[in-house]
Write an enzyme that holds these catalytic residues in place. Structure first.
Site, PDB file in Angstrom:
ATOM      1  N   HIS A  12      32.756  78.983  64.694  1.00 31.42           N
ATOM      2  CA  HIS A  12      32.812  79.990  63.619  1.00 31.42           C
ATOM      3  C   HIS A  12      31.630  80.966  63.739  1.00 31.42           C
ATOM      4  O   HIS A  12      30.990  81.319  62.756  1.00 31.42           O
ATOM      5  CB  HIS A  12      32.857  79.320  62.247  1.00 31.42           C
ATOM      6  CG  HIS A  12      31.711  78.420  61.898  1.00 31.42           C
ATOM      7  ND1 HIS A  12      31.866  77.309  61.102  1.00 31.42           N
ATOM      8  CD2 HIS A  12      30.387  78.466  62.208  1.00 31.42           C
ATOM      9  CE1 HIS A  12      30.688  76.709  60.936  1.00 31.42           C
ATOM     10  NE2 HIS A  12      29.787  77.392  61.594  1.00 31.42           N
ATOM     11  N   HIS A  59      26.159  78.438  55.013  1.00 35.66           N
ATOM     12  CA  HIS A  59      24.911  78.839  55.672  1.00 35.66           C
ATOM     13  C   HIS A  59      23.992  79.503  54.642  1.00 35.66           C
ATOM     14  O   HIS A  59      23.633  80.667  54.767  1.00 35.66           O
ATOM     15  CB  HIS A  59      25.209  79.779  56.840  1.00 35.66           C
ATOM     16  CG  HIS A  59      26.115  79.209  57.871  1.00 35.66           C
ATOM     17  ND1 HIS A  59      27.490  79.121  57.709  1.00 35.66           N
ATOM     18  CD2 HIS A  59      25.859  78.662  59.102  1.00 35.66           C
ATOM     19  CE1 HIS A  59      28.030  78.568  58.790  1.00 35.66           C
ATOM     20  NE2 HIS A  59      27.069  78.284  59.635  1.00 35.66           N
TER      21      HIS A  59
END
Length: 280
Positions: A12, A59
């Site tokens: 990703h 994240h």
């Protein structure tokens, strides 16, 4: 009855999303990366899944050091693309499936998994980049998505075996849902990469290839691989690959490999992608 019909895994990488968003897919550097996803884009058009259970890691967009769930499931109606410091990606909002998500959450908790339930969050590249490489640039995503976030950022992450067991429990939950739904489960992240320190830029193609092989040939070896091997062989961010084992555990003991793709480099990362069918 709902059913899991395929398991898909993919890196990703945020730079892949940026290349797509900025019209760079035909550039010499990026063209091989996007060409590698043409097979799965055709596969998805044919399969027409209703729901994707998308396993990813945040994240520092929805979670930070104040709040670190090991496993979290999104049960909301929709999720906006997160602003990761340069504005949200120009992609559609992600539509959830609250009914199935709540059913899975209940089933997992009664199956003794301590899930964190999230009704509202923004989703970052960990979730939106896989959607982009599988579906391109539609006006709306053609599937509903149940986000399942895993902590692989702060020590200790869950073990591969625990991730596999969670995948098995998800399969049981989906099979007990009464509506007729075509469900896929995706594991994202990886493959080998390290973003900081003396080993920044590490890529281990032989190890990555062996990992892809073992997803079908020897999944038990992956279940019991210790964290230290991921860190040593695949870099500090290679630990993201435990999320692929949630996908793999949901497919059962045997799985059939339909397609794979591997390419180096994309940014400073190895791109890995595989499509599996549940076995008998």
């Amino acid at each position: 009855m709902a059913r899991i019909t395929a398991g898909i895994a993919s890196s990703h990488i945020p730079a892949v999303g940026a290349a797509l968003d900025n019209g760079k897919t035909g550039d010499a550097y990026w063209q091989p990366v996007f060409a590698g996803y043409e097979w799965v884009k055709a596969f998805e058009r044919d399969e027409k899944p209703d729901v994707v259970i998308l396993v990813f890691n945040d994240h520092a967009s929805a979670f930070d050091m104040k709040f670190i769930p090991t496993f979290a499931i999104g049960c909301g109606e929709e999720y906006a693309p997160a602003d990761e410091g340069w504005g949200p990606r120009p992609v559609p909002k992600v539509e959830g499936h609250p009914d199935l998500a709540w059913h899975i959450a209940q089933s997992l908790i009664l199956d003794e998994f301590d899930m964190t339930i999230i009704n509202e969050m923004d989703v970052d590249h960990g979730l939106t980049v896989p959607l982009s490489v599988m579906f391109g640039q539609p006006e709306a995503w053609p599937v509903k998505v149940i986000p399942l976030a895993v902590n692989v950022v702060t020590y200790p992450p869950p073990s591969g075996n625990r991730c596999w067991a969670l995948g098995e429990a998800i399969a049981r939950a989906v099979a007990s849902y009464g509506e007729d739904l075509n469900v896929q489960i995706w594991g994202t992240g990886g493959m080998s990469h390290q973003l900081q320190g003396p080993r920044a830029g590490l890529i281990n193609k032989p190890w990555d290839t062996a990992f892809l092989d073992k997803l079908t040939a020897d999944p038990d070896a992956l279940r019991h691989m210790p964290h230290i091997e991921y860190l040593r062989e695949a870099g500090s961010e290679g630990i993201e690959l435990v999320m692929w084992l949630i996908m793999r555990g949901a497919l059962g003991a045997k799985a059939e490999e339909l397609h794979r793709f591997y390419h180096v480099p994309a940014s400073n990362t190895a791109v890995g992608h595989i499509v599996l069918r549940p076995g008998d």
